[in-house]
Motif scaffolding. Sequence first.
Motif, PDB file in Angstrom:
ATOM      1  N   VAL A  95     -73.666  68.574   4.858  1.00  0.00           N
ATOM      2  CA  VAL A  95     -74.806  67.663   5.019  1.00  0.00           C
ATOM      3  C   VAL A  95     -74.408  66.513   5.935  1.00  0.00           C
ATOM      4  O   VAL A  95     -73.352  65.896   5.757  1.00  0.00           O
ATOM      5  CB  VAL A  95     -75.269  67.122   3.655  1.00  0.00           C
ATOM      6  N   ALA A  96     -75.252  66.235   6.918  1.00  0.00           N
ATOM      7  CA  ALA A  96     -75.089  65.065   7.779  1.00  0.00           C
ATOM      8  C   ALA A  96     -75.868  63.904   7.160  1.00  0.00           C
ATOM      9  O   ALA A  96     -77.076  64.011   6.928  1.00  0.00           O
ATOM     10  CB  ALA A  96     -75.574  65.345   9.186  1.00  0.00           C
ATOM     11  N   THR A  97     -75.177  62.801   6.892  1.00  0.00           N
ATOM     12  CA  THR A  97     -75.825  61.630   6.302  1.00  0.00           C
ATOM     13  C   THR A  97     -75.967  60.519   7.345  1.00  0.00           C
ATOM     14  O   THR A  97     -75.463  60.624   8.454  1.00  0.00           O
ATOM     15  CB  THR A  97     -75.027  61.113   5.098  1.00  0.00           C
ATOM     16  N   GLU A  98     -76.671  59.474   6.955  1.00  0.00           N
ATOM     17  CA  GLU A  98     -76.968  58.323   7.817  1.00  0.00           C
ATOM     18  C   GLU A  98     -77.868  58.709   8.987  1.00  0.00           C
ATOM     19  O   GLU A  98     -77.867  58.049  10.021  1.00  0.00           O
ATOM     20  CB  GLU A  98     -75.680  57.656   8.314  1.00  0.00           C
ATOM     21  N   VAL A  99     -78.645  59.782   8.814  1.00  0.00           N
ATOM     22  CA  VAL A  99     -79.634  60.152   9.826  1.00  0.00           C
ATOM     23  C   VAL A  99     -80.848  59.237   9.725  1.00  0.00           C
ATOM     24  O   VAL A  99     -81.460  58.893  10.746  1.00  0.00           O
ATOM     25  CB  VAL A  99     -80.039  61.622   9.662  1.00  0.00           C
ATOM     26  N   TYR A 100     -81.212  58.807   8.512  1.00  0.00           N
ATOM     27  CA  TYR A 100     -82.346  57.916   8.278  1.00  0.00           C
ATOM     28  C   TYR A 100     -81.864  56.659   7.556  1.00  0.00           C
ATOM     29  O   TYR A 100     -80.733  56.584   7.071  1.00  0.00           O
ATOM     30  CB  TYR A 100     -83.422  58.610   7.440  1.00  0.00           C
TER      31      TYR A 100
END
Length: 325
Positions: A95-100
Amino acid sequence: MAPSLSALLGLVSLPKPSLRALPSSLVPLEKPVTIQCQGPPGVDLYRLEKLRSGKYKDQAVLFIPAMKQSFAGCYRCSYQNGTRWSPPSDRLELVATEVYAKPSLSAQPGPAVSPGGDVTLQCRSQYGFDQFALYKEGDTGPYKGPERWYRADFPIITVTAAHSGMYRCYSFSSRHPYLWSAPSDPLELVVTGTSATPGWLPTEPPSSVTEFPEASRKLNISFINKGSTTEPSRNITIFPKGSDSPIGLARQHYTKGNLVRICLGAVILILLVGFLAEDWHSRKKPLLHLVRAVHRPLPPLPQTQKPHSWQDKGRPDGYTHGCHN
């Protein structure tokens, strides 16, 4: 006629490998991560595949120096010994976080809960997300929230000391299940009243008193109030006056210890009664009718670079399905 060795080996299935992401499967954008496939010793070939892409690499380790949205997804691996392929590993969701932007996390009725009580952790987002995940520090997996626009409730029924700790939540859309928001600010859930007997109080009178440095008495009692939790932190030093006999001094010390113990017990009892009264009062309040907010569009995804090329080749048998959303 005895069966051949190769035929016997063919009846024994190979153990499936393990697949993990280091340091974590939740990776902030532009941060490094390593995906590692581990099988038994003597493996001839490893194969690491990103599901639903039709691409794979014949290697056991994939190092990603800077996380991109294109790397997010579902992975699994297998290995080959001779002509036989192992079963695939369990699936790994990267999972890629800090996208939003980060959501907010709160506790209702409050972050301080008595044992046996109930508390609800609420994760809220400014965007129209329909998926939420709650993480407790030290746990391996998330608690997924129900599909509900803008917020999710995570009720904890019959709280115990094991529920105390630090919590964070994430928000994301079911259309992009591997692109998550930044984590919320941490919320500490405190279970009050878990220690009933202060360890600093003596349980028996001292058997002998041999030396007292000076004829003075000092008493220091301090309380630390953090949030809505009251935790006593005590420093008591007693030096008796005069030149009484050791037995009299011991009895005096023990009597004063009992007096302090009784006073602290009364304070703790008053605090517990206050917590119970507050909890009873909050339960009597009528539930507010929740009004569903006007649907707002999701924020646009940031532009990313093209993913690194993977080999477009055939896959071993058994690679037919992707991760379920």
